[in-house]
Design a protein around this motif. Structure first.
Motif, mmCIF file in Angstrom:
data_model
loop_
_atom_site.group_PDB
_atom_site.id
_atom_site.type_symbol
_atom_site.label_atom_id
_atom_site.label_comp_id
_atom_site.label_asym_id
_atom_site.label_seq_id
_atom_site.Cartn_x
_atom_site.Cartn_y
_atom_site.Cartn_z
ATOM 1 N N GLU A 26 2.113 22.434 -10.154
ATOM 2 C CA GLU A 26 3.197 22.639 -9.192
ATOM 3 C C GLU A 26 4.359 23.398 -9.826
ATOM 4 O OE1 GLU A 26 6.218 19.987 -6.365
ATOM 5 O OE2 GLU A 26 4.595 19.021 -7.480
ATOM 6 N N LEU A 27 4.680 23.071 -11.069
ATOM 7 C CA LEU A 27 5.738 23.792 -11.781
ATOM 8 C C LEU A 27 5.365 25.260 -11.966
ATOM 9 C CD1 LEU A 27 6.733 21.188 -14.522
ATOM 10 C CD2 LEU A 27 8.251 22.121 -12.762
ATOM 11 N N LEU A 28 4.103 25.511 -12.274
ATOM 12 C CA LEU A 28 3.645 26.890 -12.443
ATOM 13 C C LEU A 28 3.784 27.669 -11.139
ATOM 14 C CD1 LEU A 28 2.275 29.007 -14.270
ATOM 15 C CD2 LEU A 28 0.062 28.069 -13.559
ATOM 16 N N LYS A 29 3.423 27.042 -10.035
ATOM 17 C CA LYS A 29 3.542 27.684 -8.725
ATOM 18 C C LYS A 29 5.004 27.893 -8.348
ATOM 19 C CE LYS A 29 2.344 29.090 -4.561
ATOM 20 N NZ LYS A 29 1.784 30.444 -4.337
ATOM 21 N N ASP A 30 5.857 26.912 -8.644
ATOM 22 C CA ASP A 30 7.284 27.051 -8.343
ATOM 23 C C ASP A 30 7.912 28.179 -9.160
ATOM 24 O OD1 ASP A 30 7.121 24.985 -6.564
ATOM 25 O OD2 ASP A 30 8.008 23.481 -7.898
ATOM 26 N N ALA A 31 7.470 28.305 -10.414
ATOM 27 C CA ALA A 31 8.029 29.343 -11.284
ATOM 28 C C ALA A 31 7.550 30.731 -10.887
ATOM 29 C CB ALA A 31 7.660 29.057 -12.736
ATOM 30 N N PHE A 32 6.316 30.806 -10.381
ATOM 31 C CA PHE A 32 5.724 32.097 -9.997
ATOM 32 C C PHE A 32 5.128 31.959 -8.592
ATOM 33 C CE2 PHE A 32 5.653 31.801 -14.595
ATOM 34 C CZ PHE A 32 6.189 33.024 -14.978
ATOM 35 N N PRO A 33 5.960 32.077 -7.570
ATOM 36 C CA PRO A 33 5.515 31.838 -6.187
ATOM 37 C C PRO A 33 4.367 32.731 -5.726
ATOM 38 C CG PRO A 33 7.909 31.870 -6.326
ATOM 39 C CD PRO A 33 7.407 32.344 -7.650
ATOM 40 N N SER A 34 4.205 33.909 -6.338
ATOM 41 C CA SER A 34 3.152 34.826 -5.897
ATOM 42 C C SER A 34 1.771 34.453 -6.429
ATOM 43 C CB SER A 34 3.485 36.257 -6.336
ATOM 44 O OG SER A 34 3.527 36.352 -7.753
ATOM 45 N N VAL A 35 1.699 33.478 -7.313
ATOM 46 C CA VAL A 35 0.408 33.060 -7.872
ATOM 47 C C VAL A 35 -0.499 32.537 -6.762
ATOM 48 C CG1 VAL A 35 -0.698 31.253 -9.253
ATOM 49 C CG2 VAL A 35 1.185 32.579 -10.212
ATOM 50 N N SER A 36 -1.753 32.979 -6.779
ATOM 51 C CA SER A 36 -2.705 32.545 -5.752
ATOM 52 C C SER A 36 -4.030 32.069 -6.335
ATOM 53 C CB SER A 36 -2.972 33.691 -4.771
ATOM 54 O OG SER A 36 -3.493 34.822 -5.467
ATOM 55 N N ARG A 37 -4.415 32.605 -7.491
ATOM 56 C CA ARG A 37 -5.702 32.247 -8.094
ATOM 57 C C ARG A 37 -5.475 31.898 -9.566
ATOM 58 N NH1 ARG A 37 -10.317 36.379 -6.894
ATOM 59 N NH2 ARG A 37 -9.982 35.425 -4.842
ATOM 60 N N VAL A 38 -5.787 30.665 -9.925
ATOM 61 C CA VAL A 38 -5.491 30.161 -11.264
ATOM 62 C C VAL A 38 -6.781 29.975 -12.060
ATOM 63 C CG1 VAL A 38 -4.440 28.288 -12.599
ATOM 64 C CG2 VAL A 38 -3.440 28.986 -10.406
ATOM 65 N N ALA A 39 -6.804 30.549 -13.254
ATOM 66 C CA ALA A 39 -7.939 30.371 -14.164
ATOM 67 C C ALA A 39 -7.762 29.058 -14.918
ATOM 68 C CB ALA A 39 -8.012 31.532 -15.141
ATOM 69 N N LEU A 40 -8.771 28.210 -14.862
ATOM 70 C CA LEU A 40 -8.757 26.919 -15.551
ATOM 71 C C LEU A 40 -9.652 27.050 -16.781
ATOM 72 C CD1 LEU A 40 -7.721 23.964 -15.210
ATOM 73 C CD2 LEU A 40 -9.867 23.478 -14.048
ATOM 74 N N LEU A 41 -9.041 26.997 -17.966
ATOM 75 C CA LEU A 41 -9.761 27.274 -19.211
ATOM 76 C C LEU A 41 -9.925 26.005 -20.035
ATOM 77 C CD1 LEU A 41 -10.892 29.387 -21.278
ATOM 78 C CD2 LEU A 41 -8.550 29.550 -22.164
ATOM 79 N N TYR A 42 -11.164 25.717 -20.444
ATOM 80 C CA TYR A 42 -11.416 24.553 -21.282
ATOM 81 C C TYR A 42 -12.656 24.797 -22.131
ATOM 82 C CZ TYR A 42 -14.375 23.634 -17.188
ATOM 83 O OH TYR A 42 -15.267 23.756 -16.149
ATOM 84 N N GLN A 43 -12.812 23.964 -23.145
ATOM 85 C CA GLN A 43 -13.935 24.098 -24.066
ATOM 86 C C GLN A 43 -15.107 23.269 -23.563
ATOM 87 O OE1 GLN A 43 -12.716 23.398 -28.066
ATOM 88 N NE2 GLN A 43 -14.648 24.042 -28.986
ATOM 89 N N GLU A 44 -16.243 23.894 -23.458
ATOM 90 C CA GLU A 44 -17.429 23.264 -22.875
ATOM 91 C C GLU A 44 -17.759 21.920 -23.523
ATOM 92 O OE1 GLU A 44 -21.976 24.618 -23.094
ATOM 93 O OE2 GLU A 44 -20.705 26.038 -22.007
ATOM 94 N N LYS A 45 -17.661 21.856 -24.847
ATOM 95 C CA LYS A 45 -18.035 20.657 -25.595
ATOM 96 C C LYS A 45 -17.165 19.464 -25.242
ATOM 97 C CE LYS A 45 -18.546 19.035 -30.380
ATOM 98 N NZ LYS A 45 -18.426 19.422 -31.811
ATOM 99 N N TYR A 46 -15.893 19.732 -24.887
ATOM 100 C CA TYR A 46 -14.945 18.643 -24.644
ATOM 101 C C TYR A 46 -14.525 18.557 -23.178
ATOM 102 C CZ TYR A 46 -14.597 18.631 -29.725
ATOM 103 O OH TYR A 46 -14.884 18.570 -31.063
ATOM 104 N N ALA A 47 -15.371 19.019 -22.286
ATOM 105 C CA ALA A 47 -15.028 18.987 -20.865
ATOM 106 C C ALA A 47 -14.754 17.564 -20.388
ATOM 107 C CB ALA A 47 -16.151 19.613 -20.045
ATOM 108 N N SER A 48 -15.488 16.595 -20.933
ATOM 109 C CA SER A 48 -15.300 15.209 -20.504
ATOM 110 C C SER A 48 -13.933 14.675 -20.891
ATOM 111 C CB SER A 48 -16.389 14.313 -21.103
ATOM 112 O OG SER A 48 -16.329 14.321 -22.523
#
Length: 327
Positions: free
Chosen positions: A154-176
């Motif tokens: 929500e903070l990211l969206k408030d800071a950059f209102p034009s954002v529409s598509r967010v990349a969610l980045l994580y390491q496969e081994k530690y997804a859990s």
């Protein structure tokens, strides 16, 4: 083990390929090792907070304890090697910062107690069996990010209102380890009208390709869940800037390294509280029987230098919510 009252010397040694001869150690005082993956300025702040906490417990570094420092300075590939060198100094207790150093230390520590700080998801990362009953030889202070995933997005969206598509980045081994946070982010995205695109990587070598795919798929912002992928955070921060992806992170240290914003735990407090565990262990307590403490306090930090350099105009609502600024 009992806390020694013998006079010792304060040994501070950054093991960057050299070891400290045992003859340099005064007899009697116990050895406390401090192991962090951070760069030196952040490591110094962590160490100072730890020492402040120890003094609050009536323990005087340089008198009751000899301190062995191991600072990886973001050379994450050397964490296993440095952990092995650290154990050559026969520490009585090891205090670790972040998941990477903690896991490396635990791999070689055997029965030597490990007290972690500034770690999230210690159960999911395999550091402890449960928060209430850690078992084994590790315990410490965890950061509570439950519910923060949605707030951070929500903070990211408030800071950059034009954002529409967010990349969610994580390491496969530690997804859990970040499964709960990911579910919070996905749920919040639906309420905020955002589309989430998942990008999992095997390791740091795959990050460059992942960012190219983010741009190819139209991502215009980045979210990195709290997990051991933080070991590659300096590279992630650089790639996010290179590809023009605004992001908000979980830790102030990334802001100090050039990231725009962070919303997460008060790291210094984590190390001050870790000192309580050290004191109890030195006085005979077993780490496996000491519940993990979960730190609740969070802060919004903004990098004003980065704001100016990139000509970013953050909304007044974000600026007034900030707890601190980095110049």
């Amino acid at each position: 083990m009992k806390l020694s009252a013998a006079i010792g010397i304060w040994l501070a040694a950054t093991l960057a390929g050299t070891s400290v001869p045992s003859t340099a150690l005064a007899q009697g005082a116990q050895r406390l090792a401090f192991f962090t993956s951070s760069e030196t300025p952040t490591a110094i702040r962590q160490r100072d907070a730890l020492l402040e906490g120890l003094r609050g417990q009536g323990i005087v570094p340089g008198k009751d304890l000899r301190l062995i420092e191991v600072i990886a300075d973001h050379d994450f590939r050397r964490l296993p090697e440095l952990a092995t060198k650290l154990m050559e100094q026969n520490p009585d207790v090891i205090v670790t910062a972040y998941a990477g150093a903690t896991l490396a230390a635990m791999h070689v520590a055997g029965d030597t107690p490990v007290v972690f700080a500034a770690v999230s998801g210690p159960v999911g990362n395999g550091m402890v069996k449960s928060l209430a009953h850690p078992g084994g030889s590790a315990t410490g202070v965890a950061t509570n990010y439950a519910g923060l995933g949605g707030k951070r997005l929500e903070l990211l969206k408030d800071a950059f209102p034009s954002v529409s598509r967010v990349a969610l980045l994580y390491q496969e081994k530690y997804a859990s380890a970040c499964e709960l946070e990911i579910s919070e982010v996905v749920a919040a995205a639906g309420q905020l009208g955002l589309e989430i695109k998942h990008f999992s990587v095997v390791g740091g070598g795959a990050l460059g390709d992942a960012f190219k795919r983010m741009k190819a798929q139209g991502a215009n912002a980045l979210y990195v869940p709290t997990s051991p992928i933080s070991a590659y955070m300096p590279t992630i921060v650089l790639l996010a800037r290179k590809h023009g992806l605004p992001a908000i992170y979980d830790n102030q240290r990334y802001v100090e390294e050039g990231a725009l914003m962070s919303f997460g735990a008060d790291e210094a407090e984590s190390f001050r509280r870790a000192a309580r565990y050290v004191a109890r262990i030195l006085r005979g307590a077993k780490p496996g029987a000491m519940p993990v403490e979960v730190l609740e306090r969070v802060r919004l930090i903004i990098n004003l230098k980065e704001v100016r350099a990139r000509n970013i105009e953050l909304p007044p609502s974000i600026m007034t919510r900030a707890d601190a600024f980095v110049e």
